[in-house]
Write an enzyme that holds these catalytic residues in place. Structure first.
Site, PDB file in Angstrom:
ATOM      1  CB  SER A  92      -0.946  -0.050   1.197  1.00  0.00           C
ATOM      2  OG  SER A  92      -1.985   0.890   1.058  1.00  0.00           O
ATOM      3  CE  LYS A 144     -18.009  19.306  10.006  1.00  0.00           C
ATOM      4  NZ  LYS A 144     -16.796  19.664   9.249  1.00  0.00           N
TER       5      LYS A 144
END
Length: 280
Positions: A92, A144
């Site tokens: 990764s 949010k």
């Protein structure tokens, strides 16, 4: 380049641990902690090479990119070739760092790849419902509270995070294709799924250039008298905080030790989870 019979010096950087995640004993690998050492490595010797040893399961995509670009900028400015050596794992973000190298080598048992993006978490909405707990959240902005673990998962939140992941994944793929141009030997749907492989398979796929270690390769290139000079990264983590004198510490740091310990513990668990994906 060298004097009195001594061999050429090759600076060595060690990028070890999760990227961007701090643990109790060390800071997360980030440009902030690595920048000074990277610059010193490219200035430490007239030998036209810098070696980087990587042992990382990944982590922050942003910090991986920042370190990658700093290495490439300095390599080009100083006209030096970068040799990367994978230890236990370069996966990764760890592989993102590896492609900063002009040539990449690994041990036969190294784990390489995992060219993908992952997001994971937990959902506690059913648990708090059984406990009779009411979650109260007030936001300015309808998105949010996306992916709030104490609320039921919403399809639009999942699609939003997947869109972000696709963007980040595309950047990662582009970097690998650019840096390994002409060497990749497998189809995109094989290389970029997030899968990881042992070094021999990574070599077959063109993700690395050979099976070797830093000392063996540097001797092949620069002779038996070559000297490897490790350039240490900036120290940090819990031990450095404990050593720091009260007069040097800020008020906030002195008044929040319990919170800092909790944050360190959470980071340590996250880091452990990253390593465990690769059986380490």
């Amino acid at each position: 380049m060298w004097f009195f019979g001594q061999g050429p010096v090759v600076p060595v950087l060690r990028f070890s641990g999760p990227i961007g995640m701090s643990t109790p004993l060390r800071p997360g690998l980030s440009l902030g902690h690595a920048a000074s050492a990277i610059e010193k490595a490219f200035e430490a010797s007239k030998t036209p090479a810098v070696a980087i040893v990587i042992n990382s399961p990944g982590g922050s995509a942003v910090q991986s990119s920042l370190i990658f670009h700093r290495v490439r900028q300095l390599a080009e400015e100083n006209k030096k070739k970068v040799y990367v050596f994978c230890e236990d794992v370069a996966a990764s973000g760890g592989y993102y760092l590896a492609v900063a190298g002009d040539e990449i080598y690994a041990d036969a048992s190294s784990i390489v790849g995992s060219i993908g993006v992952i997001f994971s978490g937990f959902g506690f909405d059913k648990a708090i419902e059984k406990l009779g707990i009411e979650r109260r959240v007030y936001t300015a902005g309808t998105a949010k509270d996306s992916l709030d673990p104490f609320r039921p998962e919403r399809p639009e939140d999942v699609e939003r995070i997947k869109a972000v992941q696709r963007d980040v994944h595309d950047v990662f793929i582009g970097v690998v294709k650019e840096r390994r141009a002409g060497r990749l030997a497998a189809a995109d749907n094989e290389l970029f799924t997030g899968a990881f492989w042992s070094a021999p398979k990574a070599l077959e796929y063109g993700l690395i250039d050979g099976i070797s270690d830093v000392r063996t390769k540097m001797r092949e290139l620069f002779g038996e008298k070559v000297r490897l000079k490790v350039v240490p990264l900036e120290k940090g983590g819990l031990l450095s905080r404990l050593r720091r004198s009260p007069s040097a510490a800020g008020y906030e740091e002195l008044t929040r030790p319990r919170l800092a310990f909790a944050e360190d513990l959470i980071s340590a668990v996250e880091a452990r989870a990253l390593w465990s994906r690769f059986g380490l």
